[in-house]
Design an enzyme around this catalytic site. Sequence first.
Site, PDB file in Angstrom:
ATOM      1  N   LEU A 224     104.503  39.391  30.502  1.00 31.07           N
ATOM      2  CA  LEU A 224     105.284  38.147  31.054  1.00 31.07           C
ATOM      3  C   LEU A 224     105.400  37.250  32.074  1.00 31.07           C
ATOM      4  O   LEU A 224     105.993  36.761  31.878  1.00 31.07           O
ATOM      5  CB  LEU A 224     107.097  39.437  31.490  1.00 31.07           C
ATOM      6  CG  LEU A 224     107.851  40.259  30.847  1.00 31.07           C
ATOM      7  CD1 LEU A 224     108.253  40.969  31.155  1.00 31.07           C
ATOM      8  CD2 LEU A 224     107.979  39.184  28.879  1.00 31.07           C
TER       9      LEU A 224
ATOM     10  N   GLU B 224     102.908  42.738  44.021  1.00 27.17           N
ATOM     11  CA  GLU B 224     102.934  42.803  42.406  1.00 27.17           C
ATOM     12  C   GLU B 224     102.330  44.490  42.180  1.00 27.17           C
ATOM     13  O   GLU B 224     101.324  44.700  42.261  1.00 27.17           O
ATOM     14  CB  GLU B 224     102.086  41.778  41.724  1.00 27.17           C
ATOM     15  CG  GLU B 224     102.443  41.683  40.662  1.00 27.17           C
ATOM     16  CD  GLU B 224     101.436  40.633  39.551  1.00 27.17           C
ATOM     17  OE1 GLU B 224     101.043  39.650  40.181  1.00 27.17           O
ATOM     18  OE2 GLU B 224     101.295  40.817  38.583  1.00 27.17           O
TER      19      GLU B 224
ATOM     20  N   CYS C 278      77.141  30.351  36.254  1.00 33.28           N
ATOM     21  CA  CYS C 278      76.067  31.089  36.214  1.00 33.28           C
ATOM     22  C   CYS C 278      75.084  31.043  34.665  1.00 33.28           C
ATOM     23  O   CYS C 278      74.295  30.842  35.030  1.00 33.28           O
ATOM     24  CB  CYS C 278      77.253  31.898  36.143  1.00 33.28           C
ATOM     25  SG  CYS C 278      77.184  33.321  36.930  1.00 33.28           S
TER      26      CYS C 278
ATOM     27  N   GLY D 114      75.679  30.125  31.958  1.00 32.12           N
ATOM     28  CA  GLY D 114      75.179  29.166  31.074  1.00 32.12           C
ATOM     29  C   GLY D 114      74.572  27.736  32.418  1.00 32.12           C
ATOM     30  O   GLY D 114      73.286  28.140  31.444  1.00 32.12           O
TER      31      GLY D 114
ATOM     32  N   GLN E  76      72.202  29.697  33.250  1.00 29.46           N
ATOM     33  CA  GLN E  76      70.432  30.578  33.007  1.00 29.46           C
ATOM     34  C   GLN E  76      70.201  29.569  31.756  1.00 29.46           C
ATOM     35  O   GLN E  76      68.916  29.998  31.406  1.00 29.46           O
ATOM     36  CB  GLN E  76      71.342  31.697  32.751  1.00 29.46           C
ATOM     37  CG  GLN E  76      71.510  31.949  34.843  1.00 29.46           C
ATOM     38  CD  GLN E  76      71.711  32.934  34.405  1.00 29.46           C
ATOM     39  OE1 GLN E  76      71.604  34.256  33.318  1.00 29.46           O
ATOM     40  NE2 GLN E  76      71.511  34.501  36.168  1.00 29.46           N
TER      41      GLN E  76
ATOM     42  N   HIS F 197      79.634  30.100  41.324  1.00 27.59           N
ATOM     43  CA  HIS F 197      81.042  30.240  39.824  1.00 27.59           C
ATOM     44  C   HIS F 197      82.426  28.775  40.705  1.00 27.59           C
ATOM     45  O   HIS F 197      83.083  29.941  41.342  1.00 27.59           O
ATOM     46  CB  HIS F 197      81.731  31.353  40.285  1.00 27.59           C
ATOM     47  CG  HIS F 197      81.375  32.320  38.879  1.00 27.59           C
ATOM     48  ND1 HIS F 197      81.423  32.478  37.200  1.00 27.59           N
ATOM     49  CD2 HIS F 197      80.332  32.948  39.024  1.00 27.59           C
ATOM     50  CE1 HIS F 197      80.356  33.299  36.578  1.00 27.59           C
ATOM     51  NE2 HIS F 197      80.022  34.011  37.822  1.00 27.59           N
TER      52      HIS F 197
ATOM     53  N   GLU G 195      84.746  27.419  39.586  1.00 28.14           N
ATOM     54  CA  GLU G 195      86.592  27.245  38.993  1.00 28.14           C
ATOM     55  C   GLU G 195      86.957  28.661  39.929  1.00 28.14           C
ATOM     56  O   GLU G 195      87.952  28.180  39.933  1.00 28.14           O
ATOM     57  CB  GLU G 195      86.441  28.042  37.474  1.00 28.14           C
ATOM     58  CG  GLU G 195      85.881  29.702  37.293  1.00 28.14           C
ATOM     59  CD  GLU G 195      84.156  29.726  37.001  1.00 28.14           C
ATOM     60  OE1 GLU G 195      83.569  29.070  37.762  1.00 28.14           O
ATOM     61  OE2 GLU G 195      83.747  30.808  36.624  1.00 28.14           O
TER      62      GLU G 195
HETATM   63  N1  GLN Z   1      74.631  37.812  33.218  1.00 29.64           N
HETATM   64  C1  GLN Z   1      74.301  36.927  34.126  1.00 29.64           C
HETATM   65  C2  GLN Z   1      73.541  37.419  35.635  1.00 29.64           C
HETATM   66  O1  GLN Z   1      73.810  38.890  35.307  1.00 29.64           O
HETATM   67  C3  GLN Z   1      74.967  35.972  34.971  1.00 29.64           C
HETATM   68  C4  GLN Z   1      76.048  36.433  34.982  1.00 29.64           C
HETATM   69  C5  GLN Z   1      77.330  35.582  35.168  1.00 29.64           C
HETATM   70  O2  GLN Z   1      77.725  34.297  34.080  1.00 29.64           O
HETATM   71  N2  GLN Z   1      78.558  35.889  35.650  1.00 29.64           N
HETATM   72  O3  GLN Z   1      72.962  37.137  36.234  1.00 29.64           O
END
Ligand code: GLN
Length: 536
Positions: A15, A141, A382, A384, A386, A508, A510
């Site tokens: 919800l 929460e 991440c 991406g 690699q 990351h 984001e």
């Molecule tokens: N699988 C990759 C690693 O362990 C990338 C991890 C990820 O994208 N969070 O390094």
Amino acid sequence: MPKYIFITGGVVSSLGKGIASSSIGKLLESEGMKVTIQKFDPYLNVDPGTMSPYQHGEVYVTEDGAETDLDLGHYERFTKSPIGKFNSVTSGKIYNTVIQKERKGEYLGGTVQVIPHITDEIKRAIKLVSRGKRIDVVICEIGGTVGDIEGLPFLEAIRQFRQDVGRDNVLYIHLTLIPYLKAAQELKTKPTQHSVGKLREIGIQPDIILCRTEKKLSREARDKISLFCNVDKEAVIEAPDVKSIYEVPLVFKKGGLDKIVKRKLCLKTRKSNLKEWEDKVVRPALNPSKKVRIAVVGKYMSLQDAYKSIYEALKHAGIANDCAVEIKKVDSGKLKRSTIDRHLKDVKGVLIPGGFGLRGIEGKIAAAYYARTNKIPFFGICLGMQCAVIEFARNVCLLKGANSTEFNKAAKYPVISLLEEQKKIKKMGGTMRLGAYSCTLKKNSLSYKAYKKKLIYERHRHRYEFNNKFMKVMKKNGLIIAGLHKSRGLVEIVELKGHPWYVASQFHPEFKSKPDRAHPLFVDFIKGAIKLNEKG
Ligand code: GLN
């Protein structure tokens, strides 16, 4: 001592309790109060770090390296609440603590039971989240839905909590669904009555009921809820569907939620200031003047929540660029280099998010190839990043068979591999490279231009790393090492010579984007996409 608001959910899940909690936090913050928001999850995993995104969506990572529920992402995006490992608590974590104490002999002579030992530990966790901080209101929460067996110890603990800290210091808010029955052309309040009945059986009388509805709540429905659920009429607050989740604090304010919360908790009234939020976030989110289409290439595309922070960060970058970002969800499992054009020819940017495991990898590598060779703005995150490195090694450096040792342990060219310290690790839970690490940016790189500073801190969640043995050959062929974790020499960002916008980060970004403070890399990625769009 802070005041406490407990938020429970009824009738059905999904919800939007996380957004409701965050919006209440935002409302209180807008009146000058300091809040923190905490999530209790009734499952037995110690944290969600070992779960597939198919279970509970994205795993959100905090600055201090906790792997948490995705609702913590909402808390950080809506508020300034300090968020760390104490803000995310599961049944698994609570039981783990109690069992460890039992083994140490801390309960010698006693029988260890759900009440009082588990409930006491839950109450301790509620207090711990604000310890040593100047917090006016703790918003807590409770995951799951009232009626779940798993959630009972949490409900019992929050019931007791009011006895412990005093009536005026605790507020219970129940978020529920008022379904609309087309055939009867009526909103139905019965499920809510049952849900509140269930809460009362446990000993909790909600003070406020938040009603999720598709249709406007009629006077009659409101009166019925008030009468049968035993709450004041003005404490029945409508929570309708909205176009942007960032509107919710404004909707709650309009419904008078802030006033009633303050009155019931005896909080001093201050003038609210949501104007900036309205002007900087809500209005631009609702009326953008441009539009751009971005492909997100991943393997959990059917699930809305799997890449939650990525989607939100893209929206934030849209807000910052006065542009609607249309997200095309592309399943990497379906991509092949020979037919990829079909899937990506209509997009102006390609983003490959994080992930684990072999499935869909070759499709992601093909997407990185497509973006590189067609000069489409590319953002790898991440996994991406690699994939981008593997693609570059194979197709530009001509290292045939280059791979990550995650996917091929015997790869001829292991361009992505494990650090020595990771090779020794046997336990899977909480053992990745987690949380914030520093990164030094290369002057004049795209990343440096975006951040406009040299030293940044970003959050990580991975085991594998760029293999520095291949740094020389990659650089020689045009890969730019744009970000380094200096003390360990770890590659954090790669870019590409001669490409308009190609950035891939091991971290990351984001997780740190906010609607009113979009992440600089996302902002520039969308800027690049808009530029390409304008070129036609
Ligand atoms: N699988 C990759 C690693 O362990 C990338 C991890 C990820 O994208 N969070 O390094």
